[in-house]
Scaffold this motif. Structure first.
Motif, PDB file in Angstrom:
ATOM      1  N   PHE A  85      39.049  51.228  46.490  1.00 28.96           N
ATOM      2  CA  PHE A  85      38.685  49.979  47.159  1.00 28.96           C
ATOM      3  C   PHE A  85      37.967  49.020  46.236  1.00 28.96           C
ATOM      4  CE2 PHE A  85      39.285  50.644  51.810  1.00 28.96           C
ATOM      5  CZ  PHE A  85      40.040  51.788  51.668  1.00 28.96           C
ATOM      6  N   GLU A  86      38.300  49.002  44.970  1.00 29.29           N
ATOM      7  CA  GLU A  86      37.658  48.036  44.094  1.00 29.29           C
ATOM      8  C   GLU A  86      38.634  47.563  43.035  1.00 29.29           C
ATOM      9  OE1 GLU A  86      34.599  49.864  41.628  1.00 29.29           O
ATOM     10  OE2 GLU A  86      35.130  51.766  42.541  1.00 29.29           O
ATOM     11  N   TRP A  87      38.232  46.531  42.325  1.00 28.03           N
ATOM     12  CA  TRP A  87      39.112  45.971  41.301  1.00 28.03           C
ATOM     13  C   TRP A  87      38.283  45.633  40.082  1.00 28.03           C
ATOM     14  CZ3 TRP A  87      44.384  45.659  41.914  1.00 28.03           C
ATOM     15  CH2 TRP A  87      45.076  45.078  40.836  1.00 28.03           C
ATOM     16  N   ASP A  88      38.091  46.628  39.223  1.00 24.37           N
ATOM     17  CA  ASP A  88      37.370  46.394  37.974  1.00 24.37           C
ATOM     18  C   ASP A  88      38.283  46.755  36.820  1.00 24.37           C
ATOM     19  OD1 ASP A  88      34.913  45.563  39.107  1.00 24.37           O
ATOM     20  OD2 ASP A  88      34.595  47.642  39.723  1.00 24.37           O
ATOM     21  N   ASP A 138      41.702  34.643  34.889  1.00 29.69           N
ATOM     22  CA  ASP A 138      40.960  33.996  33.810  1.00 29.69           C
ATOM     23  C   ASP A 138      40.081  34.962  33.029  1.00 29.69           C
ATOM     24  OD1 ASP A 138      41.974  31.528  33.994  1.00 29.69           O
ATOM     25  OD2 ASP A 138      40.446  30.752  35.373  1.00 29.69           O
ATOM     26  N   GLU A 139      39.394  35.844  33.758  1.00 31.82           N
ATOM     27  CA  GLU A 139      38.443  36.704  33.071  1.00 31.82           C
ATOM     28  C   GLU A 139      39.026  38.075  32.711  1.00 31.82           C
ATOM     29  OE1 GLU A 139      36.316  37.441  37.335  1.00 31.82           O
ATOM     30  OE2 GLU A 139      36.758  35.564  36.330  1.00 31.82           O
ATOM     31  N   ALA A 140      40.348  38.226  32.908  1.00 26.04           N
ATOM     32  CA  ALA A 140      40.936  39.536  32.673  1.00 26.04           C
ATOM     33  C   ALA A 140      41.229  39.757  31.190  1.00 26.04           C
ATOM     34  CB  ALA A 140      42.219  39.667  33.479  1.00 26.04           C
ATOM     35  N   ASN A 141      40.971  40.966  30.712  1.00 23.31           N
ATOM     36  CA  ASN A 141      41.388  41.319  29.355  1.00 23.31           C
ATOM     37  C   ASN A 141      42.805  41.885  29.418  1.00 23.31           C
ATOM     38  OD1 ASN A 141      41.143  43.823  30.421  1.00 23.31           O
ATOM     39  ND2 ASN A 141      39.374  44.444  29.214  1.00 23.31           N
ATOM     40  N   ALA A 177      50.601  28.323  40.718  1.00 23.66           N
ATOM     41  CA  ALA A 177      50.335  29.676  40.232  1.00 23.66           C
ATOM     42  C   ALA A 177      50.916  29.958  38.847  1.00 23.66           C
ATOM     43  CB  ALA A 177      50.837  30.688  41.250  1.00 23.66           C
ATOM     44  N   PRO A 178      52.188  29.649  38.595  1.00 19.04           N
ATOM     45  CA  PRO A 178      52.718  29.967  37.260  1.00 19.04           C
ATOM     46  C   PRO A 178      51.969  29.201  36.170  1.00 19.04           C
ATOM     47  CG  PRO A 178      54.485  29.326  38.743  1.00 19.04           C
ATOM     48  CD  PRO A 178      53.212  29.037  39.453  1.00 19.04           C
ATOM     49  N   ILE A 179      51.515  28.004  36.487  1.00 19.18           N
ATOM     50  CA  ILE A 179      50.814  27.196  35.487  1.00 19.18           C
ATOM     51  C   ILE A 179      49.484  27.853  35.129  1.00 19.18           C
ATOM     52  CG2 ILE A 179      50.049  24.867  34.938  1.00 19.18           C
ATOM     53  CD1 ILE A 179      52.981  25.060  35.663  1.00 19.18           C
ATOM     54  N   ILE A 180      48.820  28.391  36.146  1.00 18.27           N
ATOM     55  CA  ILE A 180      47.553  29.079  35.868  1.00 18.27           C
ATOM     56  C   ILE A 180      47.782  30.214  34.884  1.00 18.27           C
ATOM     57  CG2 ILE A 180      45.741  30.524  36.870  1.00 18.27           C
ATOM     58  CD1 ILE A 180      46.008  29.011  39.410  1.00 18.27           C
ATOM     59  N   LEU A 181      48.872  30.955  35.097  1.00 19.60           N
ATOM     60  CA  LEU A 181      49.109  32.142  34.284  1.00 19.60           C
ATOM     61  C   LEU A 181      49.645  31.800  32.894  1.00 19.60           C
ATOM     62  CD1 LEU A 181      50.809  34.512  36.870  1.00 19.60           C
ATOM     63  CD2 LEU A 181      48.403  34.275  36.342  1.00 19.60           C
ATOM     64  N   ARG A 206      45.040  42.198  32.760  1.00 19.62           N
ATOM     65  CA  ARG A 206      46.268  41.459  33.066  1.00 19.62           C
ATOM     66  C   ARG A 206      47.375  42.401  33.503  1.00 19.62           C
ATOM     67  NH1 ARG A 206      46.085  36.572  28.606  1.00 19.62           N
ATOM     68  NH2 ARG A 206      44.160  35.751  29.471  1.00 19.62           N
ATOM     69  N   ASP A 207      47.477  43.511  32.812  1.00 17.37           N
ATOM     70  CA  ASP A 207      48.503  44.470  33.212  1.00 17.37           C
ATOM     71  C   ASP A 207      48.245  44.988  34.618  1.00 17.37           C
ATOM     72  OD1 ASP A 207      49.940  44.185  30.946  1.00 17.37           O
ATOM     73  OD2 ASP A 207      49.068  45.905  29.900  1.00 17.37           O
TER      74      ASP A 207
END
Lengths: 330, 359
Positions: A72-75, A287-290, B285-289, A294-295
């Motif tokens: 139940f989390e997303w880190d 935005d803040e994903a490494n 959405a695609p633009i953000i990514l 992202r994967d």
């Protein structure tokens, strides 16, 4: 029909100046090849979407310390990445259901209004207005939803919590303004309304005049005409319209991202300002994903992809079973 | 069925008692309007009396009152079937009103709040060096980004979409055609964010820097099925007689398609393409990514981050300052105007070029 019927008597000197006698075969082959090729290209794109998303998702899943289906989390960007989708799955389905429950009946109503009830002179402009509104970009719905709709729905939210808490779904257990799944559902309903309406309307307008007149001649009221001849004829159209709407609701990103106050709390209470949807989570966390993050987001996107695939596929099958009128060459 | 005469509109005769129909009494013509007024009064009355502060609730109460009053009155004065008919009519009207309220609110809000900042300066300047809390700045960079990204996507998607539609209508028969039809439908339902993620997964593998082109590719995926669908519908409307006449004259099939079928359907096809453009122009959405957004003018879609109108709106909304929200509304107005003009022109073309049909 059989392909190229002309009696090809001369063995075709290439490119004679006479139009349409000799260049036929080669041109036909090229053209047929091109058009078949782009059909195949479409299939290739679909396949590669599945393949590439799956590949990237597998990279993230192999590193996941949590359980993808029960955490139940997303880190995902922490060093031992921990992430799971149940909150997103529930949020996505819940908001879409709310949207469908609100939108489909109203959309059918509007479609009937335009096709059968509205004064003749008004019908065309009204249809036009609804069509134009189908074109409003989702980000603008989002902006409007967050800045205009949310304040309006605050009161309704309180009221529902006060008097309908016993229904469980309207019981607000977390404090906050109306940035919840109910508002998201209502906004999504407004967004998919024009699409569902315009497709349904098209179908309703195609009902054979004879069927309606026959019902009228038997003394049916207008409602009976609609129930006896319009709705049965239009059912598959309404289903396909709803499918289009559902597809848009499931994958809607911006409207949810702007309206919802997201958090990784699982809640079936529509009035709780918590939760998230797949698309919203991707937009918010990207935005803040490494790299792993992202994967991981791609993995959640893959689930969304299969979800929409499933919905659309199922709806297609339903429609295919009732396909009496294909429109062309009838 | 003694009252065969009472169908269609609620009888056009004056409200005076006596025979609007030979067999039974009927409500006057203005009855629905009366019920509506009554419903609104009840809604406002209860709402004010109970001190409900949300106008949404007033409206809901009014709606319910309207439906109940019209059903009960009709079933008392006329009969059960007429009452049901009246109820259905009322429900349909209510549906329409319910839908129109938010839709007009949206347009009204966008226009009234958008004109505050919208002027020549706003359209011709970028956000370079403008802090989000300060007024000033504009959408020029976003406008360029949107036009280029959408332009590239259109150039790629239109031929593919057209050819696929031609294949489905003119050539497709077997399993392949069925698969393509099925997947076009499925593809229509692909969320824009998934299209973005697909291109992103390719980008992650090749380490490509963000650019407008990547955004266009994602938009292409979204656009193709829309073009295929609308073109397919239009090609199906072309009467078979035209094809047969052309083929009977010995014209090869490909020329028949190019010279007879496509020109006949060209109005509808243009409309479909323009509607598809209008749809992808609003995708965020695609633009953000993939395109990341930028405050600077970057007119090269093949290199470097770009902005786009929808992305700009999102960015300014997220900034949350008074000035930035104003800019968001103004940009929203620009985007809506862009999309609406495309739509109007497209539908104008459709009407102007429409093949003459019976109905």
């Amino acid at each position: 029909m059989a392909s190229t019927t002309p009696m090809d008597t001369p063995p075709a000197p290439p490119l004679s100046s006479k139009p349409g006698t000799s260049t036929g075969r080669a041109g036909d082959n090229i053209f047929a090849g091109l058009s078949r090729g782009s059909g195949i290209l479409l299939l290739v794109i679909m396949a590669s979407i599945a393949v590439f998303l799956t590949y990237r998702a597998s990279l993230a899943l192999s590193k996941n310390e949590g359980n993808f289906f029960t955490t139940f989390e997303w880190d995902a960007s922490l060093t031992p990445p921990v992430f799971g989708i149940p909150v997103l799955l529930v949020g996505t389905i819940l908001s879409s259901i709310v949207a469908m429950v609100i939108a489909v009946p109203i959309a059918v109503g509007i479609a009937l209004f335009i096709s059968h009830y509205a004064p003749r002179r008004l019908a065309a402009p009204l249809a036009y207005v609804i069509d134009l509104l189908a074109a409003v970009p989702s980000i603008i719905y989002g902006l409007w939803g967050a800045l205009v709709l949310v304040p309006y729905l605050d009161g309704l939210n309180l009221w529902l919590d006060q008097y309908f808490a016993w229904t469980y779904i309207f019981d607000q257990t977390q404090p906050g303004v109306a940035r919840n799944m109910l508002t998201v559902g209502i906004l999504l309903a407004i967004m998919i309304l024009p699409i569902v309406t315009s497709v349904s309307r098209e179908v309703f307008l195609q009902v054979p005049r004879m069927n309606e007149e026959a019902a009228l001649a038997l003394g049916a009221t207008r409602w009976e005409v609609i129930r006896l001849s319009v709705l049965p004829f239009g059912r598959s159209g309404v289903i396909s319209a709803s499918m289009l709407g559902l597809g848009r609701a499931l994958g809607e990103t911006m409207a949810v991202a702007t309206v919802l106050s997201p958090s990784f709390v699982l809640s079936f209470h529509l009035t709780d300002p918590v939760g998230g949807t797949f698309a919203q989570n991707i937009a918010a966390k990207f935005d803040e994903a490494n790299a792993t993050g992202r994967d991981a987001l791609i993995a959640s996107g893959l689930v969304l992809f299969f979800l929409t695939l499933l919905v659309n596929g199922a709806a297609r099958l339903i429609i295919a079973r009732r396909k009496e009128y294909s429109g062309a060459n009838a | 069925m003694s009252h065969a005469a009472v169908q269609q509109a609620p009888a056009p005769l004056p409200p005076s008692n006596g025979g609007q129909s030979l067999s039974h009494r009927g409500l006057p013509r203005w009855a629905p309007a009366g019920f509506a007024v009554l419903g609104i009064l009840i809604g406002a009355g209860i709402g004010a009396a109970a001190g409900l502060d949300s106008k949404v609730q007033w409206g809901l109460i009014a709606v319910i009152a309207f439906l109940v009053v019209s059903y009960v009155t009709t079933s008392v004065v006329e009969n059960q079937r007429q009452a049901k008919d009246r109820l259905a009519t009322s429900v349909v009207w209510v549906c329409f009103v319910l839908a129109v309220i938010p839709l007009f609110s949206l347009l009204w809000t966008t226009i009234s709040r958008g004109v505050k900042v919208l002027d020549g300066y706003f359209l011709s300047h970028s956000m370079a060096g403008v802090p989000s809390s300060q007024p000033g700045g504009g959408v020029y960079h976003a406008l360029i980004g949107t036009l280029e990204q959408v332009g590239i996507a259109t150039v790629i998607a239109t031929p593919i979409g057209l050819l696929t539609a031609v294949y489905l209508v003119e050539y497709g028969k077997g399993a392949l055609a069925r698969a393509v039809t099925f997947f076009v439908d499925v593809m229509t339902g692909i969320p824009s964010i998934v299209a973005g993620l697909f291109i992103l997964s390719l980008v992650l593998m090749t380490d490509t820097p963000p650019s407008g082109l990547l955004g266009s590719l994602a938009l292409t995926i979204l656009m193709i099925p829309v073009v295929v669908r609308s073109t397919e519908e239009m090609l199906k409307l072309v009467p078979n007689e035209l094809r047969e006449a052309s083929l009977a004259l010995g014209v090869p099939k490909w020329r028949t398609i190019l010279k007879v079928v496509l020109p006949t359907a060209i109005g509808g096809i243009t409309t479909g393409v323009m509607l598809a453009i209008a749809r992808i122009a609003g995708e965020t959405a695609p633009i953000i990514l993939l395109v990341f957004g930028s405050n600077l003018i970057n007119s090269n879609p093949f290199e470097g981050a770009q902005s786009s109108l929808p992305f700009y709106i999102y960015q300014e909304y997220k900034a949350g300052e008074v000035a930035s929200i104003d800019r968001a509304w103004a940009a929203a107005l620009v985007l809506i105007a862009f999309v609406m003009i495309l739509n109007l022109v497209a539908r104008g073309i459709a009407r102007w070029k429409a093949p003459k049909t019976g109905r």
